[in-house]
Design an enzyme around this catalytic site. Structure first.
Site, PDB file in Angstrom:
ATOM      1  N   ASP A  84       0.788  -1.072   0.021  1.00 23.06           N
ATOM      2  CA  ASP A  84      -0.053   0.052   0.120  1.00 23.06           C
ATOM      3  C   ASP A  84       0.991   1.419   0.089  1.00 23.06           C
ATOM      4  O   ASP A  84       0.520   2.195  -0.628  1.00 23.06           O
ATOM      5  CB  ASP A  84      -1.100  -0.166   1.278  1.00 23.06           C
ATOM      6  N   LYS A  94       1.492  -2.841   4.491  1.00 24.76           N
ATOM      7  CA  LYS A  94       0.666  -3.799   3.550  1.00 24.76           C
ATOM      8  C   LYS A  94      -0.664  -4.093   4.377  1.00 24.76           C
ATOM      9  O   LYS A  94      -0.716  -3.805   5.736  1.00 24.76           O
ATOM     10  CB  LYS A  94       1.491  -5.049   3.329  1.00 24.76           C
ATOM     11  N   GLU A 103       0.898 -12.743   4.401  1.00 25.95           N
ATOM     12  CA  GLU A 103       1.926 -12.390   3.431  1.00 25.95           C
ATOM     13  C   GLU A 103       3.409 -12.094   4.368  1.00 25.95           C
ATOM     14  O   GLU A 103       4.197 -12.767   3.668  1.00 25.95           O
ATOM     15  CB  GLU A 103       1.414 -10.808   2.982  1.00 25.95           C
TER      16      GLU A 103
END
Ligand code: DER
Length: 219
Positions: A84, A94, A103
């Protein structure tokens, strides 16, 4: 088409790293989706993948790409994922897509993290994008209060549950050139599963699509 450009650039970047035994770690989000579609054109050049979400698992499987359980994998040559926000230290925020915990876990097993973003994600200070924090349900209020005490503005992500079955709190109000200390503090709050700062574990390299073409950023 900046996202398509960087998705293709990511495949071109990792192809030389791949052998028929290679395992590729795959992120989550709209850019990762395009990376999956590009990667599928070369699925004979590596062995299998490990995915960071049910969403990516399904997309990979639709392409006939093998998706392994992380517990059956000892190492991974590369993890490819979006962000992001990403700063000059290659620290990221993120979790916009809600997959931050898996992730971070998959990325932690990879030899290198290749972040794929368009230029809109480049920032000097992390925090314009709200910070996602995955928390255990019973800790929603206690973690929110702690984040407010740390200077944040906390809001539960309405009607959202992660692949792990937990809610997410999105916290605004931070602006940091270096998020390592705050990431450590948040990790230590009881009830926090994972936060969206990837500062203690930044990307190895960022491929950035711009109007002038692809830029490669390293620390
Ligand atoms: O949720 C995530 O961590 C995604 O990788 C996100 O940060 C980037 O998503 P996008 O590629 O759809 O912008």
């Amino acid at each position: 088409q900046l996202k398509e450009q960087v998705a293709k650039a990511a495949v071109d970047y990792i192809l030389p790293l791949l052998t028929p035994e290679s395992i590729v770690g795959v992120g989550t989000g709209s850019t990762a989706d395009l990376f999956i579609d590009e990667l599928a054109k070369h699925k004979d050049k590596f062995k299998a993948t490990v995915a960071s979400s049910e969403r990516s698992t399904q997309r990979l499987a639709q392409h006939g790409i093998s998706v392994l359980n992380l517990n059956d994998v000892q190492s991974m040559v590369v993890y490819v994922d979006g962000a992001d926000e990403i700063n000059p230290l290659l620290q990221m925020i993120k979790g916009g897509g809600g997959a931050l915990t898996r992730e971070k876990i998959v990325a932690s097993v990879a030899e290198q993290f290749v972040c794929i973003v368009d230029e809109s994600k480049l920032v000097d200070q992390l925090g314009a994008f709200t910070l996602p924090i995955e928390v255990l349900p019973m800790a929603l209020q206690s973690v929110s209060r702690k984040m407010v005490a740390l200077g944040g503005v906390a809001k539960q992500r309405e009607g959202f549950i992660t692949d792990n079955g937990n809610p997410i709190i999105d916290v605004g109000g931070f602006s940091l050139a270096d998020a390592r200390e705050l990431e450590g503090k948040i990790n230590d709050i009881p009830g926090v599963v994972c936060c969206g700062f990837f500062a203690l574990s930044p990307a190895t390299v960022a491929l950035v699509s711009t109007q002038e073409g692809i830029k490669i950023l390293t620390k």
